[in-house]
Enzyme design. Structure first.
Site, PDB file in Angstrom:
ATOM      1  N   ASP A 142      -4.498  -3.323   5.669  1.00  0.00           N
ATOM      2  CA  ASP A 142      -4.897  -2.908   7.018  1.00  0.00           C
ATOM      3  C   ASP A 142      -6.395  -2.981   7.265  1.00  0.00           C
ATOM      4  O   ASP A 142      -6.838  -2.914   8.404  1.00  0.00           O
ATOM      5  CB  ASP A 142      -4.407  -1.484   7.309  1.00  0.00           C
TER       6      ASP A 142
ATOM      7  N   ASP B  65       0.851  -1.190   0.000  1.00  0.00           N
ATOM      8  CA  ASP B  65       0.000   0.000   0.000  1.00  0.00           C
ATOM      9  C   ASP B  65       0.886   1.240   0.000  1.00  0.00           C
ATOM     10  O   ASP B  65       2.016   1.199   0.487  1.00  0.00           O
ATOM     11  CB  ASP B  65      -0.890   0.022   1.245  1.00  0.00           C
TER      12      ASP B  65
ATOM     13  N   ASP C 184      -9.191  -6.336   3.277  1.00  0.00           N
ATOM     14  CA  ASP C 184      -7.872  -6.799   2.826  1.00  0.00           C
ATOM     15  C   ASP C 184      -7.584  -8.227   3.274  1.00  0.00           C
ATOM     16  O   ASP C 184      -6.636  -8.856   2.790  1.00  0.00           O
ATOM     17  CB  ASP C 184      -6.765  -5.888   3.371  1.00  0.00           C
TER      18      ASP C 184
END
Length: 648
Positions: A387, A74, A391
């Site tokens: 997070d 990310d 996910d």
């Protein structure tokens, strides 16, 4: 062992002697210290990773990290600081600049360098008010330090509103919230409903991805606060220019709620919103993450950045990070793929597209799972960060699921193999580095311990074949295996990482643990043990030594060769002098302890009784040490020859 027992009986040897030989062979073939050594080596790796902000939840992940070929990370908070600062605002066809950085509300909002009063810019005021109301965070002050409680992006909206002169409490009091539509990655927006004190009407405020918000708007708020036709082309042009600078864009819209309208996302999806503008904010890259990206690329690990931001913003940040080199051509590997393009890829097209692309923009959590599966089809070992609750499937599917320790949800943490206590990409690089070190040390231990078991077997088979007495008894084999594994072999678990560990490609998971080179070395050392132990046993037996003395000499040959071979195994390619003789003090202590144990084994009366050993003289010790030193030199020459061959 069973075959040996049968052959011995067939040859007419005494049953008791043959049975003892079979038992000794069985004991010698089992590396008793291996399970403990593997567990302890992995545990030491976990401890080292924890010291570098990576918490391992599943022990096998320590070894898998060393084989990682792709890291899907990310952007926000992992590659960047996650400290948003609004730097520009576009509203009412005008572009405003914002001074100051960080969360301290110091600075001004300017237009062409001149400070702006909100009374003279109603469209700007409306955009800032939307940012304050459609917001779940708080701006707090601790002494002289300003901080945000909540999401940093929302915090940046509060800071810029303060800079422009808005009173945050007053704004919220004048339009109290009555309902909220939480942000969801599938929706790409958040909405809130507010009851105004003047007139009592309900107003819907929406913030989200620029493309999504524009698609829901039918008009815009002009510079004077009057609704005008929406010029999407101009908005997109301004947005593109700011995104090219790496700024993150967040758009705002509103409309009155009609009587009977549900206070849900249906009110948003029906559209007919008024476009209020967008705010552009900078989230600076982490300097340590830039260095970590470079290190991973040097190690042959592909870095892929995943973000929900605009594609141009993603490209600009990726270029600053070194993930995407400044585009000089049109190579497929240089392109940025959006979530829409990803969704349009067929099952057969996706693996190649995922492999060739390094930046994925406007990607949903569900698409992360498709990316992981596509990369695994291409035989990659994939580490994926995440997070959020959504996910979790991607983290579970990845070979290494990496959850954020600070900002991650409990669901993401439960699905992950590893947690980052600082949410920093540099910690992933550190974990990969430690994982490679752990795998190296496991390999070193196995390469060190197998020759002992093989050598013991060869010595016993040679004795049976020649009809000689057993050079070593089962209890002596147990002594060799257990004491050397603990006092010598385990010391390799503390071996520091070798120089250049992050300048070599990832290990191929299909590659066997023991390569041809290591198998050759294992057989060579086993042969040296056979020749040394059995040779000295026969020599001293024929020159007046008792059976107990000859066996004691054979046992000490095994230990001494293992002791010197331990120094060879500190590196599978380099000499211990290149590493530093005392760079691993644990090895030094282990050697001293092992020497002390062997002296007890040889000279202590109670040990002589327990292990059928006997004191030996200096002549025997000279021969034993000579064989140990000779073995070390032979292995050292073999490593040196291979280094020369590789350079040529």
């Amino acid at each position: 062992a069973a075959v040996t027992f049968g052959i011995g009986l067939w040859r007419g040897q005494p049953a008791v002697d043959v049975f003892m030989a079979a038992v000794a062979l069985a004991v010698g073939a089992i590396p008793e210290g291996l399970p403990a050594a593997v567990t302890i080596t992995l545990a030491i790796g976990v401890h080292r990773m924890a010291q570098r902000n990576a918490i391992i939840r599943k022990l096998p992940a320590v070894e898998t990290l060393g084989s990682t070929t792709v890291i899907c990370s990310d952007k926000t908070g992992t590659l960047t600081e996650n400290q948003m600062t609004v730097q520009a605002i576009f509203t009412g066809t005008e572009l405003f600049q914002v001074e100051g950085v960080g969360y301290a509300p110091h600075g001004q909002v300017t237009r062409e360098g001149a400070p702006i009063k909100l009374d003279d810019a109603p469209a700007l005021r409306a955009c800032l008010v939307a940012g304050v109301l459609c917001n779940d965070s708080q701006l707090v002050q601790h002494g002289e330090i300003w901080d945000v409680v909540g999401d940093p992006t929302e915090g940046a909206l509060l800071v810029v509103a303060r800079k422009a002169g808005l009173n945050l409490n007053q704004v919220n009091q004048e339009a109290p919230r009555v309902e909220v539509i939480p942000f969801e990655s599938q929706l790409q927006y958040m909405g809130t409903f507010h009851k105004t004190q003047e007139g009592g009407e309900t107003i819907l405020y929406v913030k989200g991805a620029l493309e999504k918000i524009l698609g829901l708007c039918s008009r815009a708020l002009g510079p004077q606060g009057i609704e005008v036709p929406l010029d999407q082309a101009e908005v997109l042009m301004k947005a593109g220019a700011l995104a090219d600078e790496g700024l993150r864009l967040l758009a705002f819209a509103s409309r009155p709620v009609l009587p009977g309208d549900p206070l849900t996302n249906e009110a948003v999806e029906k559209g007919d919103l008024t476009f209020l503008g967008f705010q552009a904010m900078m989230d600076p890259p982490r300097p340590e993450a830039i260095a970590a990206v470079c290190s991973c690329q040097s190690a042959g690990i592909a870095i892929k950045m995943i973000t929900g931001d605009h594609a141009k913003t993603a490209r600009a940040i990726a270029e600053k990070m070194g993930i995407l080199q400044a585009s000089t051509g049109h190579s497929r590997a240089m392109r940025v793929m959006t979530g829409a393009e990803l969704a349009a890829c067929s099952f057969d097209e996706l693996p190649a597209a995922a492999d060739d692309t390094v930046v994925f923009a406007r990607v949903s959590p569900e698409q992360k799972l498709r990316l992981v599966e596509a990369l695994q089809i291409r035989n990659h070992i994939v580490a994926m960060t995440g997070d959020g609750v959504n996910d979790a499937p991607a983290l579970k599917q990845a070979d290494i699921g990496v959850a954020m320790g600070r900002s991650g949800t409990e669901v993401a943490k439960e699905a992950a193999d590893m947690l980052l206590t600082d949410d920093n990409f540099a910690s992933i690089k550190a974990a990969v580095e430690e994982g490679r070190g752990v795998f190296d040390n496991l390999t070193k231990f196995i390469v060190w311990t197998i020759p002992t078991n093989m050598g013991e077997g060869l010595v016993l088979l040679a004795a049976i074949a020649l009809g000689a007495m057993l050079p070593i008894l089962p209890v002596q084999i147990l002594w060799i295996n257990m004491t050397t594994a603990i006092a010598l072999g385990l010391m390799l678990a503390f071996e520091p990482k070798e120089p250049g560990i992050m300048h070599r490609p990832p290990r191929n998971p299909q590659r066997p643990l023991l390569t041809g080179t290591l198998i050759f070395r294992t057989v060579m050392v086993s042969t040296l043990l056979l020749a040394g132990a059995f040779g000295l046993f026969l020599w001293f037996s024929e020159h007046g030594a008792s059976l107990a003395e000859a066996r004691t000499i054979a046992v000490n040959v095994f230990v001494m060769v293992e002791l010197f071979y331990l120094f060879n195994c500190r590196s599978l390619e380099r000499s211990m002098f290149q590493l530093g003789v005392f760079s691993n003090p644990w090895v030094t202590w282990g050697v001293l302890i092992m020497i002390g144990l062997q002296l007890l084994f040889t000279y202590a009366p109670f040990m002589n009784v327990l292990f059928h050993s006997a004191p030996i003289g200096w002549e025997a010790w000279g021969s034993i040490i000579a064989i140990g030193v000779g073995s070390y030199m032979i292995v050292g020459v073999e490593k040196w020859i291979r280094r020369i061959m590789r350079t040529h």
